[in-house]
Design an enzyme around this catalytic site. Sequence first.
Site, mmCIF file in Angstrom:
data_model
loop_
_atom_site.group_PDB
_atom_site.id
_atom_site.type_symbol
_atom_site.label_atom_id
_atom_site.label_comp_id
_atom_site.label_asym_id
_atom_site.label_seq_id
_atom_site.Cartn_x
_atom_site.Cartn_y
_atom_site.Cartn_z
ATOM 1 N N GLU A 1 8.346 1.779 11.429
ATOM 2 C CA GLU A 1 9.415 2.779 11.244
ATOM 3 C C GLU A 1 8.715 4.127 11.260
ATOM 4 O O GLU A 1 8.038 4.489 10.298
ATOM 5 C CB GLU A 1 10.107 2.568 9.894
ATOM 6 C CG GLU A 1 10.722 1.207 9.689
ATOM 7 C CD GLU A 1 11.960 0.992 10.527
ATOM 8 O OE1 GLU A 1 12.475 1.970 11.102
ATOM 9 O OE2 GLU A 1 12.400 -0.157 10.638
ATOM 10 N N GLU B 1 -0.960 7.389 -1.141
ATOM 11 C CA GLU B 1 -1.881 7.743 -2.226
ATOM 12 C C GLU B 1 -1.240 8.740 -3.193
ATOM 13 O O GLU B 1 -1.402 8.633 -4.403
ATOM 14 C CB GLU B 1 -3.142 8.362 -1.607
ATOM 15 C CG GLU B 1 -4.255 8.564 -2.602
ATOM 16 C CD GLU B 1 -5.464 9.247 -1.976
ATOM 17 O OE1 GLU B 1 -5.307 9.985 -0.989
ATOM 18 O OE2 GLU B 1 -6.562 9.046 -2.516
ATOM 19 N N GLU C 1 7.543 16.755 15.257
ATOM 20 C CA GLU C 1 8.150 16.529 13.941
ATOM 21 C C GLU C 1 7.507 17.457 12.913
ATOM 22 O O GLU C 1 6.289 17.431 12.731
ATOM 23 C CB GLU C 1 7.944 15.068 13.520
ATOM 24 C CG GLU C 1 8.677 14.743 12.242
ATOM 25 C CD GLU C 1 8.453 13.313 11.780
ATOM 26 O OE1 GLU C 1 7.307 12.849 11.831
ATOM 27 O OE2 GLU C 1 9.439 12.679 11.360
ATOM 28 N N GLY D 1 1.185 4.669 13.131
ATOM 29 C CA GLY D 1 1.874 3.476 13.629
ATOM 30 C C GLY D 1 1.213 2.941 14.887
ATOM 31 O O GLY D 1 1.036 1.718 15.053
ATOM 32 N N LYS E 1 0.871 -1.185 0.000
ATOM 33 C CA LYS E 1 0.000 0.000 0.000
ATOM 34 C C LYS E 1 0.902 1.228 0.000
ATOM 35 O O LYS E 1 1.364 1.675 1.047
ATOM 36 C CB LYS E 1 -0.875 -0.032 1.248
ATOM 37 C CG LYS E 1 -2.229 0.646 1.145
ATOM 38 C CD LYS E 1 -2.219 2.083 0.698
ATOM 39 C CE LYS E 1 -2.042 3.087 1.793
ATOM 40 N NZ LYS E 1 -1.903 4.468 1.304
ATOM 41 N N GLY F 1 3.898 7.934 9.944
ATOM 42 C CA GLY F 1 3.811 8.768 11.140
ATOM 43 C C GLY F 1 3.531 7.949 12.399
ATOM 44 O O GLY F 1 2.979 6.840 12.329
ATOM 45 N N CYS G 1 12.542 11.112 7.785
ATOM 46 C CA CYS G 1 12.323 10.721 9.183
ATOM 47 C C CYS G 1 13.578 10.968 10.012
ATOM 48 O O CYS G 1 13.502 11.219 11.199
ATOM 49 C CB CYS G 1 11.932 9.256 9.254
ATOM 50 S SG CYS G 1 13.092 8.178 8.421
HETATM 51 P P1 NDP Z 1 1.293 8.547 7.440
HETATM 52 O O1 NDP Z 1 1.402 7.757 8.671
HETATM 53 O O2 NDP Z 1 0.175 9.490 7.307
HETATM 54 O O3 NDP Z 1 1.208 7.605 6.146
HETATM 55 C C1 NDP Z 1 2.093 6.543 5.892
HETATM 56 C C2 NDP Z 1 1.362 5.473 5.120
HETATM 57 O O4 NDP Z 1 0.342 4.923 5.949
HETATM 58 C C3 NDP Z 1 0.650 6.004 3.879
HETATM 59 O O5 NDP Z 1 0.669 5.013 2.884
HETATM 60 C C4 NDP Z 1 -0.751 6.234 4.395
HETATM 61 O O6 NDP Z 1 -1.723 6.281 3.393
HETATM 62 C C5 NDP Z 1 -0.902 5.024 5.296
HETATM 63 N N1 NDP Z 1 -1.961 5.131 6.296
HETATM 64 C C6 NDP Z 1 -2.557 6.246 6.781
HETATM 65 N N2 NDP Z 1 -3.520 5.913 7.686
HETATM 66 C C7 NDP Z 1 -3.506 4.553 7.773
HETATM 67 C C8 NDP Z 1 -4.252 3.615 8.538
HETATM 68 N N3 NDP Z 1 -5.214 3.991 9.383
HETATM 69 N N4 NDP Z 1 -3.975 2.315 8.394
HETATM 70 C C9 NDP Z 1 -2.997 1.908 7.559
HETATM 71 N N5 NDP Z 1 -2.285 2.749 6.784
HETATM 72 C C10 NDP Z 1 -2.518 4.061 6.906
HETATM 73 O O7 NDP Z 1 2.672 9.279 7.259
HETATM 74 P P2 NDP Z 1 3.063 10.337 6.160
HETATM 75 O O8 NDP Z 1 2.630 9.905 4.816
HETATM 76 O O9 NDP Z 1 2.671 11.672 6.619
HETATM 77 O O10 NDP Z 1 4.639 10.162 6.154
HETATM 78 C C11 NDP Z 1 5.456 10.915 6.926
HETATM 79 C C12 NDP Z 1 5.788 10.176 8.215
HETATM 80 O O11 NDP Z 1 6.516 9.007 7.951
HETATM 81 C C13 NDP Z 1 6.668 11.015 9.102
HETATM 82 O O12 NDP Z 1 6.254 10.958 10.426
HETATM 83 C C14 NDP Z 1 8.023 10.348 8.963
HETATM 84 O O13 NDP Z 1 8.875 10.573 10.031
HETATM 85 C C15 NDP Z 1 7.657 8.931 8.792
HETATM 86 N N6 NDP Z 1 8.739 8.195 8.146
HETATM 87 C C16 NDP Z 1 9.484 7.313 8.896
HETATM 88 C C17 NDP Z 1 10.562 6.660 8.349
HETATM 89 C C18 NDP Z 1 11.352 5.681 9.143
HETATM 90 O O14 NDP Z 1 11.996 4.834 8.522
HETATM 91 N N7 NDP Z 1 11.350 5.718 10.460
HETATM 92 C C19 NDP Z 1 10.965 6.899 6.957
HETATM 93 C C20 NDP Z 1 10.118 7.810 6.268
HETATM 94 C C21 NDP Z 1 9.049 8.437 6.867
HETATM 95 P P3 NDP Z 1 -2.107 7.648 2.624
HETATM 96 O O15 NDP Z 1 -1.115 8.682 3.003
HETATM 97 O O16 NDP Z 1 -2.025 7.274 1.221
HETATM 98 O O17 NDP Z 1 -3.485 8.010 3.042
#
Ligand code: NDP
Length: 491
Positions: free
Chosen positions: A251, A179, A386, A234, A176, A230, A285
């Site tokens: 992560e 989007e 963040e 998570g 997944k 995020g 991140c």
């Molecule tokens: P999100 O948590 O919003 O989204 C991450 C993914 O999860 C997207 O594909 C999103 O879908 C999906 N998602 C959202 N809600 C749900 C749910 N209820 N159930 C399952 N999947 C869901 O994060 P961001 O897109 O805003 O990404 C940025 C974040 O990612 C930052 O906090 C960053 O620090 C972290 N990150 C961590 C890394 C690491 O390795 N530690 C590396 C890179 C980023 P969609 O957005 O399509 O709706």
Amino acid sequence: MPPLPLLPISVAGQWRPGGGDEYESLYPATGEPIARLNAAGVADVDEAIAGADHAFRTSGWAQMLPHARAAVLHRVAGLVRERAEDLAQRQRLDNGKPISETRALVASAAGTFQFFAAALETLEDTITPSRGAYVTMSVHEPMGVVAAITPWNSPIASEAQKMAPALAAGNAVVVKPAEVTPLMALELARICEEAGVPKGIISVLPGKGSVIGDAITKHPLVKRVSFTGGTATGRHIAHIAADKMMPVSLELGGKSATMVLEDADLDHAVNGVLYGIFSSSGESCIAGSRLFVARTIYDAFVERLTQAARRLRVGDPSDEKTQMGPLITARHRESIERYVALGLSEGGTLRTGGVRPQGTGFDKGYFYMPTILEGLTNQARVAQEEIFGPVLVAMPFDTEEELIAQANDSVYALAAGVWSRDFKRAWRVGRAVQAGTVWVNTYKQFSVSTPFGGWRDSGLGREKGREGIFQYMEQKSMYWGTGEQPIPWAD
Ligand code: NDP
């Protein structure tokens, strides 16, 4: 302009439009559409997972001998390398990173497949010391259907980091992607099929996380979720996983401290700190977003940093020389602007940035200037939350003890950087700082052979490293009776 052709998604081995709403993926540098697709619908989730389960049980993928499955993964690495330029250009359009960065991400994806192919071929189960008339072994089995949920900031590398070990382990994978960045996961799935991964073993379901991601996570046939994103998301996934008794790796976010001690090589430190926060426009991140500088050198160092930040080349991601491209969406830029306003309202002042760039080439995209805030303490919200953008909060420190206390005063603990010529001090600080990764006299360097993950709110579990494959396998202990006599039970 004629409408863009509809991009198919991958559901259980079929390439077809998703059952969800139609949407466009936009080029963040101009806001123009670069792809048109229908998101996956909830029915697609059910079909993809049922198909993955069927393919796992019947395609022979799980039973392939390790060297044969590894050969397929090596072919994936080869095809990614063959198409590297095309993939890098598509990724630039999909998420707006400068071309130099997307090339590096594509190379990293190829390297990840190559690494896990090699790891698979050389992976060992163990014979453990037996304590009776039996031989004991610890072996590993694939799990079945596993899910990979990825964010928008480093597509292809994030997907490879999950898909390569999951496939190496013999599983079927439902991906997944975010989007807003669907292209790379779809391309990678095509390449995997071309390389010989059986149809149905991979599905790619772009769409809203709250709908599609949630449906995938809750599905009873999904045996593990590997999530990058995020912390709030998570945590939500961890709750579902607890109910299902399902392993997850998370992560998550970060607010990493980069620490410049008095004796640091300042040329290296200026470069490293800049790269740590402003590469990827800070949408990383591991961005070194909290800077602690020894008070004795604070003014001089932050001034050098400010001058260097002003020289950074912000602009067109297709230009080889560009160092900072646009942010991912207009909405995300607004959130960063709100954070900068918050920092100012908390008493902070701007050394540089805090504005959108002006002029030709900047009118439509979601650009924002490298920003340095100061005059705040580590308690400020901009130092604790963040921001996920090109915003650095600079703070002076007096003693090593105070430095470590402040660096560790964060709910996040993903990464940290120490700049010092004194190796004993660097060692001491590096060991005392709480973080999943610590860089000493360097920053944001990565190796697939080294485990990666966060402490506290930055996550759970590790990715990468040889052991990464085992995370996608169930461990099984086998006792193999060798005794001549029956078990001493009945006399
Ligand atoms: P999100 O948590 O919003 O989204 C991450 C993914 O999860 C997207 O594909 C999103 O879908 C999906 N998602 C959202 N809600 C749900 C749910 N209820 N159930 C399952 N999947 C869901 O994060 P961001 O897109 O805003 O990404 C940025 C974040 O990612 C930052 O906090 C960053 O620090 C972290 N990150 C961590 C890394 C690491 O390795 N530690 C590396 C890179 C980023 P969609 O957005 O399509 O709706």
